[in-house]
Write a protein that holds these residues in place. Structure first.
Motif, PDB file in Angstrom:
ATOM      1  N   CYS A   1       9.111 -80.164 -36.241  1.00 24.77           N
ATOM      2  CA  CYS A   1       7.924 -80.752 -35.744  1.00 24.77           C
ATOM      3  C   CYS A   1       6.692 -79.949 -35.443  1.00 24.77           C
ATOM      4  O   CYS A   1       6.977 -78.668 -34.918  1.00 24.77           O
ATOM      5  CB  CYS A   1       8.312 -81.950 -34.473  1.00 24.77           C
TER       6      CYS A   1
ATOM      7  N   LEU B   1       8.908 -88.297 -19.684  1.00 25.84           N
ATOM      8  CA  LEU B   1       9.819 -88.073 -20.240  1.00 25.84           C
ATOM      9  C   LEU B   1      10.938 -88.448 -19.085  1.00 25.84           C
ATOM     10  O   LEU B   1      10.623 -88.236 -17.825  1.00 25.84           O
ATOM     11  CB  LEU B   1      10.283 -86.682 -20.677  1.00 25.84           C
TER      12      LEU B   1
ATOM     13  N   PHE C   1      17.255 -92.448 -24.427  1.00 26.41           N
ATOM     14  CA  PHE C   1      16.353 -92.485 -25.820  1.00 26.41           C
ATOM     15  C   PHE C   1      16.230 -93.635 -26.556  1.00 26.41           C
ATOM     16  O   PHE C   1      15.012 -94.454 -26.608  1.00 26.41           O
ATOM     17  CB  PHE C   1      16.831 -91.406 -26.650  1.00 26.41           C
TER      18      PHE C   1
ATOM     19  N   ALA D   1      14.581 -96.467 -24.256  1.00 30.40           N
ATOM     20  CA  ALA D   1      13.145 -96.216 -24.342  1.00 30.40           C
ATOM     21  C   ALA D   1      12.455 -96.556 -25.564  1.00 30.40           C
ATOM     22  O   ALA D   1      11.377 -96.886 -25.570  1.00 30.40           O
ATOM     23  CB  ALA D   1      13.028 -94.699 -23.811  1.00 30.40           C
ATOM     24  N   THR D   2      13.181 -96.262 -26.790  1.00 34.47           N
ATOM     25  CA  THR D   2      12.335 -96.366 -27.895  1.00 34.47           C
ATOM     26  C   THR D   2      12.831 -97.687 -28.781  1.00 34.47           C
ATOM     27  O   THR D   2      12.067 -98.073 -29.566  1.00 34.47           O
ATOM     28  CB  THR D   2      12.776 -95.280 -28.797  1.00 34.47           C
TER      29      THR D   2
ATOM     30  N   THR E   1      15.499 -98.036 -30.446  1.00 35.02           N
ATOM     31  CA  THR E   1      16.151 -97.499 -31.571  1.00 35.02           C
ATOM     32  C   THR E   1      17.564 -98.135 -31.691  1.00 35.02           C
ATOM     33  O   THR E   1      18.146 -98.310 -30.791  1.00 35.02           O
ATOM     34  CB  THR E   1      16.195 -95.890 -31.343  1.00 35.02           C
TER      35      THR E   1
ATOM     36  N   GLU F   1      17.668 -89.467 -37.123  1.00 35.30           N
ATOM     37  CA  GLU F   1      17.737 -89.998 -35.766  1.00 35.30           C
ATOM     38  C   GLU F   1      17.824 -88.719 -34.884  1.00 35.30           C
ATOM     39  O   GLU F   1      17.414 -89.006 -33.678  1.00 35.30           O
ATOM     40  CB  GLU F   1      19.044 -90.760 -35.701  1.00 35.30           C
TER      41      GLU F   1
ATOM     42  N   ALA G   1      14.591 -87.503 -34.380  1.00 34.54           N
ATOM     43  CA  ALA G   1      13.778 -88.354 -33.657  1.00 34.54           C
ATOM     44  C   ALA G   1      13.982 -88.292 -32.110  1.00 34.54           C
ATOM     45  O   ALA G   1      13.215 -88.228 -31.253  1.00 34.54           O
ATOM     46  CB  ALA G   1      14.051 -89.809 -34.040  1.00 34.54           C
ATOM     47  N   PHE G   2      15.248 -88.160 -31.642  1.00 29.51           N
ATOM     48  CA  PHE G   2      15.641 -87.551 -30.386  1.00 29.51           C
ATOM     49  C   PHE G   2      15.021 -86.422 -29.985  1.00 29.51           C
ATOM     50  O   PHE G   2      14.126 -86.575 -28.716  1.00 29.51           O
ATOM     51  CB  PHE G   2      17.228 -87.545 -30.382  1.00 29.51           C
TER      52      PHE G   2
ATOM     53  N   ARG H   1      12.364 -84.732 -30.757  1.00 31.16           N
ATOM     54  CA  ARG H   1      11.014 -85.040 -30.467  1.00 31.16           C
ATOM     55  C   ARG H   1      10.696 -85.893 -29.536  1.00 31.16           C
ATOM     56  O   ARG H   1       9.696 -85.423 -28.707  1.00 31.16           O
ATOM     57  CB  ARG H   1      10.456 -85.750 -32.103  1.00 31.16           C
ATOM     58  N   TRP H   2      11.279 -87.131 -29.203  1.00 25.46           N
ATOM     59  CA  TRP H   2      11.249 -87.700 -27.962  1.00 25.46           C
ATOM     60  C   TRP H   2      11.322 -87.031 -26.807  1.00 25.46           C
ATOM     61  O   TRP H   2      10.757 -86.966 -25.592  1.00 25.46           O
ATOM     62  CB  TRP H   2      12.037 -88.958 -28.017  1.00 25.46           C
ATOM     63  N   ALA H   3      12.174 -85.926 -26.830  1.00 26.11           N
ATOM     64  CA  ALA H   3      12.613 -85.094 -25.740  1.00 26.11           C
ATOM     65  C   ALA H   3      11.762 -83.963 -25.461  1.00 26.11           C
ATOM     66  O   ALA H   3      11.798 -83.238 -24.422  1.00 26.11           O
ATOM     67  CB  ALA H   3      14.181 -84.822 -25.838  1.00 26.11           C
TER      68      ALA H   3
END
Length: 248
Positions: free
Chosen positions: A3, A20, A50, A53-54, A56, A102, A105-106, A108-110
């Protein structure tokens, strides 16, 4: 791919951290040169936060289950990150049955990213701590993430010895995974870089993505730096998980 890094003003950065969950913002990480990396594999408990929250729903969940490889790919009905072996997994078990996107994405979310292939290799095999404990020497490259020997990792028993694994694992091969952080700490004080679960790494563009470190399904040879294995980015199986990194 990794990212992009964005510089935020302090107020903006504080807002991101407050957004977060504490477990994601403050997960234990180990500095290694210019980056730092999670000391353990991402767990079911962390991935659950995660997913909640999203919203997913993973590809393995949508398909009805992930896979194992036993003379060819075999789908395992009901096997997902929530239930790695078909029954509910513990919060400290590694999150598996996750594909590359996946995992990406985790992280990036963190507020992190997947480690690059070279970063993962440095963290796993080159001791960077200024004052490592007995058995490790600053600057030395080791053949295994556990050090000079594969002993203490969770790989096939004949190569790595006996370790405690989860009791509900069901497999025709190996003993299943151990809870994150429960096998012997290795190079840079990291857990399960060798064995337990293969880990997705950022290996650049293309549909094939590298996994590193071997797993409980394989012997010690798969834990070595020269053993690099690629898989299609949409692969979701019982022995592939992840950990995250970020720039220092």
């Amino acid at each position: 791919m990794a990212c992009p890094t964005h510089r935020l003003p302090l107020a903006g950065l504080a807002g991101v951290l407050l957004a977060l969950p504490a477990s994601a913002a403050a997960q234990d990480m180990q500095p290694v040169g210019r980056f730092e990396i999670d000391r353990t594999e991402v767990t079911i408990g962390q991935f659950r936060r995660f997913a909640e929250a999203t919203g997913t729903v993973t590809a393995a969940e949508r398909a009805g289950g992930g896979s194992t490889y036993e003379g060819g790919w075999q789908q395992r009905r009901g096997w997902t990150w929530r239930a790695p072996f078909g029954s509910p997994g513990g919060e400290r078990e590694p999150a598996v049955h996750l594909n590359y996107r996946e995992a990406e994405a985790f992280c990036r979310w963190a507020g992190k990213r997947l480690p690059t292939d070279s970063e993962w290799g440095e963290a796993a095999y080159v001791e960077r701590r200024a004052q490592p404990p007995s058995g490790f020497v600053t600057g030395r490259r080791y053949p295994y993430p556990t050090g000079e020997s594969p002993r203490g990792a969770n790989c096939l028993a004949g190569d790595c010895g006996e370790v405690r694994t989860v009791p509900h694992a069901v497999s025709s091969r190996g003993r299943g995974h151990a809870e994150a952080g429960t096998t012997r700490a290795g190079v840079n004080g990291l857990f399960e870089m060798g064995g337990n679960a293969w880990e997705w790494v950022d290996s650049g563009p293309g549909p094939e993505k590298r996994t590193r470190g071997g797993s409980w399904w394989y012997g010690a040879q798969a834990m070595r730096d020269e053993h690099i294995q690629g898989k299609p980015f949409d692969t979701a199986v019982v022995y592939i998980g992840l950990r995250c990194a970020r720039d220092r």
